[in-house]
Every structure is written in C-alpha cells, then in structure tokens.
Scaffold this motif. Structure first.
Motif, PDB file in Angstrom:
ATOM      1  N   LEU A 150      50.746  24.858 -20.504  1.00  0.00           N
ATOM      2  CA  LEU A 150      51.742  24.084 -19.753  1.00  0.00           C
ATOM      3  C   LEU A 150      51.579  22.583 -20.000  1.00  0.00           C
ATOM      4  CD1 LEU A 150      51.901  25.978 -16.335  1.00  0.00           C
ATOM      5  CD2 LEU A 150      53.686  25.798 -18.058  1.00  0.00           C
ATOM      6  N   VAL A 151      50.347  22.103 -20.003  1.00  0.00           N
ATOM      7  CA  VAL A 151      50.094  20.683 -20.275  1.00  0.00           C
ATOM      8  C   VAL A 151      50.564  20.341 -21.682  1.00  0.00           C
ATOM      9  CG1 VAL A 151      48.264  18.960 -20.617  1.00  0.00           C
ATOM     10  CG2 VAL A 151      48.217  20.430 -18.599  1.00  0.00           C
ATOM     11  N   ALA A 152      50.236  21.197 -22.652  1.00  0.00           N
ATOM     12  CA  ALA A 152      50.670  20.955 -24.036  1.00  0.00           C
ATOM     13  C   ALA A 152      52.191  20.953 -24.125  1.00  0.00           C
ATOM     14  CB  ALA A 152      50.079  22.008 -24.969  1.00  0.00           C
ATOM     15  N   LEU A 153      52.821  21.868 -23.396  1.00  0.00           N
ATOM     16  CA  LEU A 153      54.283  21.940 -23.398  1.00  0.00           C
ATOM     17  C   LEU A 153      54.892  20.679 -22.772  1.00  0.00           C
ATOM     18  CD1 LEU A 153      56.572  23.828 -24.219  1.00  0.00           C
ATOM     19  CD2 LEU A 153      56.511  24.785 -21.921  1.00  0.00           C
ATOM     20  N   LEU A 154      54.308  20.203 -21.689  1.00  0.00           N
ATOM     21  CA  LEU A 154      54.785  18.968 -21.047  1.00  0.00           C
ATOM     22  C   LEU A 154      54.606  17.758 -21.961  1.00  0.00           C
ATOM     23  CD1 LEU A 154      53.568  19.462 -17.365  1.00  0.00           C
ATOM     24  CD2 LEU A 154      55.915  19.457 -18.182  1.00  0.00           C
ATOM     25  N   VAL A 155      53.444  17.656 -22.595  1.00  0.00           N
ATOM     26  CA  VAL A 155      53.180  16.536 -23.514  1.00  0.00           C
ATOM     27  C   VAL A 155      54.150  16.606 -24.690  1.00  0.00           C
ATOM     28  CG1 VAL A 155      51.490  15.559 -25.125  1.00  0.00           C
ATOM     29  CG2 VAL A 155      50.780  16.219 -22.819  1.00  0.00           C
ATOM     30  N   TYR A 156      54.345  17.790 -25.252  1.00  0.00           N
ATOM     31  CA  TYR A 156      55.297  17.958 -26.347  1.00  0.00           C
ATOM     32  C   TYR A 156      56.698  17.546 -25.904  1.00  0.00           C
ATOM     33  CZ  TYR A 156      58.647  20.229 -29.410  1.00  0.00           C
ATOM     34  OH  TYR A 156      59.717  20.472 -30.218  1.00  0.00           O
ATOM     35  N   GLY A 157      57.113  17.989 -24.718  1.00  0.00           N
ATOM     36  CA  GLY A 157      58.440  17.639 -24.203  1.00  0.00           C
ATOM     37  C   GLY A 157      58.600  16.144 -24.016  1.00  0.00           C
ATOM     38  N   TRP A 158      57.553  15.505 -23.505  1.00  0.00           N
ATOM     39  CA  TRP A 158      57.619  14.057 -23.304  1.00  0.00           C
ATOM     40  C   TRP A 158      57.713  13.331 -24.644  1.00  0.00           C
ATOM     41  CZ3 TRP A 158      54.466   9.897 -24.551  1.00  0.00           C
ATOM     42  CH2 TRP A 158      54.839   8.690 -23.959  1.00  0.00           C
ATOM     43  N   PHE A 159      56.870  13.700 -25.621  1.00  0.00           N
ATOM     44  CA  PHE A 159      56.932  13.098 -26.960  1.00  0.00           C
ATOM     45  C   PHE A 159      58.307  13.304 -27.588  1.00  0.00           C
ATOM     46  CE2 PHE A 159      52.266  12.837 -27.172  1.00  0.00           C
ATOM     47  CZ  PHE A 159      52.117  11.630 -27.817  1.00  0.00           C
ATOM     48  N   LYS A 160      58.808  14.516 -27.477  1.00  0.00           N
ATOM     49  CA  LYS A 160      60.105  14.840 -28.069  1.00  0.00           C
ATOM     50  C   LYS A 160      61.206  13.992 -27.437  1.00  0.00           C
ATOM     51  CE  LYS A 160      63.399  18.563 -28.382  1.00  0.00           C
ATOM     52  NZ  LYS A 160      63.871  19.706 -27.662  1.00  0.00           N
ATOM     53  N   THR A 161      61.195  13.900 -26.111  1.00  0.00           N
ATOM     54  CA  THR A 161      62.207  13.109 -25.412  1.00  0.00           C
ATOM     55  C   THR A 161      62.100  11.637 -25.787  1.00  0.00           C
ATOM     56  OG1 THR A 161      62.218  14.668 -23.576  1.00  0.00           O
ATOM     57  CG2 THR A 161      63.097  12.478 -23.132  1.00  0.00           C
ATOM     58  N   THR A 162      60.903  11.113 -25.814  1.00  0.00           N
ATOM     59  CA  THR A 162      60.686   9.705 -26.169  1.00  0.00           C
ATOM     60  C   THR A 162      61.167   9.430 -27.587  1.00  0.00           C
ATOM     61  OG1 THR A 162      58.795   9.542 -24.674  1.00  0.00           O
ATOM     62  CG2 THR A 162      58.939   7.893 -26.425  1.00  0.00           C
ATOM     63  N   TYR A 163      60.762  10.256 -28.526  1.00  0.00           N
ATOM     64  CA  TYR A 163      61.158  10.062 -29.926  1.00  0.00           C
ATOM     65  C   TYR A 163      62.680  10.176 -30.073  1.00  0.00           C
ATOM     66  CZ  TYR A 163      61.519  10.548 -34.947  1.00  0.00           C
ATOM     67  OH  TYR A 163      61.867  10.366 -36.266  1.00  0.00           O
ATOM     68  N   ASN A 164      63.259  11.205 -29.488  1.00  0.00           N
ATOM     69  CA  ASN A 164      64.703  11.404 -29.609  1.00  0.00           C
ATOM     70  C   ASN A 164      65.492  10.271 -28.962  1.00  0.00           C
ATOM     71  OD1 ASN A 164      64.348  13.715 -31.082  1.00  0.00           O
ATOM     72  ND2 ASN A 164      64.658  15.104 -29.366  1.00  0.00           N
ATOM     73  N   THR A 165      65.007   9.725 -27.869  1.00  0.00           N
ATOM     74  CA  THR A 165      65.681   8.589 -27.231  1.00  0.00           C
ATOM     75  C   THR A 165      65.621   7.367 -28.142  1.00  0.00           C
ATOM     76  OG1 THR A 165      65.154   9.449 -25.029  1.00  0.00           O
ATOM     77  CG2 THR A 165      65.748   7.120 -25.178  1.00  0.00           C
ATOM     78  N   MET A 166      64.467   7.150 -28.801  1.00  0.00           N
ATOM     79  CA  MET A 166      64.371   6.036 -29.753  1.00  0.00           C
ATOM     80  C   MET A 166      65.357   6.229 -30.903  1.00  0.00           C
ATOM     81  SD  MET A 166      60.388   4.931 -30.069  1.00  0.00           S
ATOM     82  CE  MET A 166      59.360   6.091 -29.220  1.00  0.00           C
ATOM     83  N   VAL A 167      65.459   7.436 -31.400  1.00  0.00           N
ATOM     84  CA  VAL A 167      66.398   7.736 -32.490  1.00  0.00           C
ATOM     85  C   VAL A 167      67.840   7.499 -32.022  1.00  0.00           C
ATOM     86  CG1 VAL A 167      67.359   9.579 -33.930  1.00  0.00           C
ATOM     87  CG2 VAL A 167      64.888   9.330 -33.717  1.00  0.00           C
ATOM     88  N   GLN A 168      68.172   8.005 -30.848  1.00  0.00           N
ATOM     89  CA  GLN A 168      69.533   7.839 -30.326  1.00  0.00           C
ATOM     90  C   GLN A 168      69.870   6.359 -30.138  1.00  0.00           C
ATOM     91  OE1 GLN A 168      69.355  10.166 -26.761  1.00  0.00           O
ATOM     92  NE2 GLN A 168      69.880  12.079 -27.795  1.00  0.00           N
ATOM     93  N   ASN A 169      68.953   5.593 -29.556  1.00  0.00           N
ATOM     94  CA  ASN A 169      69.209   4.173 -29.338  1.00  0.00           C
ATOM     95  C   ASN A 169      69.333   3.421 -30.661  1.00  0.00           C
ATOM     96  OD1 ASN A 169      69.170   4.545 -26.584  1.00  0.00           O
ATOM     97  ND2 ASN A 169      67.109   3.754 -26.293  1.00  0.00           N
ATOM     98  N   SER A 170      68.492   3.775 -31.628  1.00  0.00           N
ATOM     99  CA  SER A 170      68.575   3.141 -32.945  1.00  0.00           C
ATOM    100  C   SER A 170      69.910   3.461 -33.613  1.00  0.00           C
ATOM    101  CB  SER A 170      67.414   3.615 -33.828  1.00  0.00           C
ATOM    102  OG  SER A 170      67.492   3.040 -35.107  1.00  0.00           O
ATOM    103  N   GLU A 171      70.338   4.707 -33.513  1.00  0.00           N
ATOM    104  CA  GLU A 171      71.622   5.105 -34.097  1.00  0.00           C
ATOM    105  C   GLU A 171      72.789   4.401 -33.409  1.00  0.00           C
ATOM    106  OE1 GLU A 171      72.434   6.979 -36.832  1.00  0.00           O
ATOM    107  OE2 GLU A 171      70.292   6.830 -37.222  1.00  0.00           O
ATOM    108  N   GLN A 172      72.679   4.168 -32.098  1.00  0.00           N
ATOM    109  CA  GLN A 172      73.735   3.443 -31.397  1.00  0.00           C
ATOM    110  C   GLN A 172      73.820   2.001 -31.889  1.00  0.00           C
ATOM    111  OE1 GLN A 172      72.572   4.259 -27.310  1.00  0.00           O
ATOM    112  NE2 GLN A 172      74.289   5.661 -27.068  1.00  0.00           N
ATOM    113  N   VAL A 173      72.669   1.378 -32.135  1.00  0.00           N
ATOM    114  CA  VAL A 173      72.668   0.019 -32.682  1.00  0.00           C
ATOM    115  C   VAL A 173      73.324   0.018 -34.061  1.00  0.00           C
ATOM    116  CG1 VAL A 173      71.215  -1.884 -33.519  1.00  0.00           C
ATOM    117  CG2 VAL A 173      70.662  -0.768 -31.353  1.00  0.00           C
ATOM    118  N   ASP A 174      72.944   0.987 -34.895  1.00  0.00           N
ATOM    119  CA  ASP A 174      73.518   1.075 -36.243  1.00  0.00           C
ATOM    120  C   ASP A 174      75.024   1.313 -36.192  1.00  0.00           C
ATOM    121  OD1 ASP A 174      70.901   0.805 -37.046  1.00  0.00           O
ATOM    122  OD2 ASP A 174      70.679   2.863 -37.764  1.00  0.00           O
TER     123      ASP A 174
END
Length: 196
Positions: free
Chosen positions: A13-37
């Motif tokens: 569960l901890v690994a799943l939560l950490v993975y989910g947090w990393f995934k969300t953080t990375y994907n949000t950075m990608v989405q925000n970068s794409e919006q700037v582009d």
C-alpha cells in the motif's frame, strides 16, 4: 505468518501510494509544460497573423505614398527580421525570448511610423481596403496582447508548480526547468508624449 502478510500488504500500500504520488506529480508537470507550449503556439499564431497582414497593408499604402519608400522598406525589413526568428517551445529561453521580443518591437515601431505616414494621405485613410486592413491589424494587436497575457499566466502556473516543494526536487530529476515570461519592452512604463 499473519504478521508477515500484514507487513507485505502495508508495504504494498505504501509503495502504491508513493507510486501514485510520483505519477501524479510527474503527469501534472507534463500537463503544465504542454499548456505553456500550447499557449506559446497561440502567441506565435497571432504574431504570424500580423506578419501575414503586413504585405497587403504595405501594398495598399504603396499606391498612395510611393515617395515614402524608406518607411515602406523599413516595414518590410522589420517584418522579415521578425519572421526570421523562429522561436518554438523547445528553445524557449530568456535570451531567445528577448531576441524574439526585440524583433517584434522593431516591427511594431516600423508599423507605427507607417501609420504616421498614412496620416498625411487623407485619400488613403478613406480607402476601404486600407480601412479593413487597419482594423484587422488593430484586432491582431489586441489578440497579441491577450495571448501574451495568457502565456504569462500559463507560464506562472507551470513555474510555480515545479518550484514548489516537494515538486522542486523531482522537477530537476525529470528535466523540467522554469520557462521565461514575456516582459514589457524597456521604456514602455513611460507614457509617450502626444503633441498636436
């Protein structure tokens, strides 16, 4: 046996939560970068619209103000210079942004000089083609302002996100860097003198 099963489940569960947090953080950075582009593409789009209107405007003025060759040449050269700077989302650096802005400011200045020349030709100011082109150019200048504001807001959201803790730790690891803003031209904070 039960204790080791509980420990494995908790760790999973901890690994799943950490993975989910990393995934969300990375994907949000990608989405925000794409919006700037994407917003940068809109800025380029309206600048291109302005560049596309200029040849028609120059040709219309040329018929009435043939002896104003220097001003017409300045507009054509400024348009060429502004069009030659190809700034895309991948090379959006502060230095490149300044070079792009200087070229666009040069074009704006040349267009302003052209409009001063037009004031000397009342028959040109009454020409329907010229009036339509002038209205389109004014509308395009307004669009440029709006799109630049949207670009700066999108860039602010992106930069704030990647600079915030703990995203700032991971943004560097994943290669996300801050993006530059559009800045006003030097001296634009001083109102121009208008004399009649």
């Amino acid at each position: 046996m039960k204790k080791s099963l509980i420990i494995i489940i908790v760790l999973a569960l901890v690994a799943l939560l950490v993975y989910g947090w990393f995934k969300t953080t990375y994907n949000t950075m990608v989405q925000n970068s794409e919006q700037v582009d994407s917003q940068w593409a809109q800025v380029e789009n309206v600048y291109q619209r302005r560049a596309d209107l200029i040849p028609n405007l120059v040709n219309t003025v040329k018929g009435y103000a043939a002896h104003e060759k220097d001003v017409l040449t300045d507009v054509i050269e400024a348009r060429s210079k502004a069009s030659s700077i190809n700034l895309n989302a991948e090379n959006l650096t502060e230095a490149n942004m300044k070079a792009f802005q200087q070229a666009q400011d040069g074009l704006s200045s040349a267009l302003s000089r052209l409009m001063v020349v037009v004031e000397r030709y009342p028959e040109l100011k009454a020409n329907q083609n010229f009036l339509e082109l002038q209205a389109q150019l004014e509308g395009t200048e307004n669009r440029i302002t709006v799109e630049r504001q949207k670009f700066n807001e999108t860039t602010r959201v992106y930069n704030t996100y990647i600079k915030s803790f703990p995203q700032n730790i991971f943004s560097g690891m994943f290669g996300f860097t801050t993006k530059p803003y559009f800045e006003a031209a030097a001296g634009s904070e001083t109102a121009p003198k208008v004399e009649f």
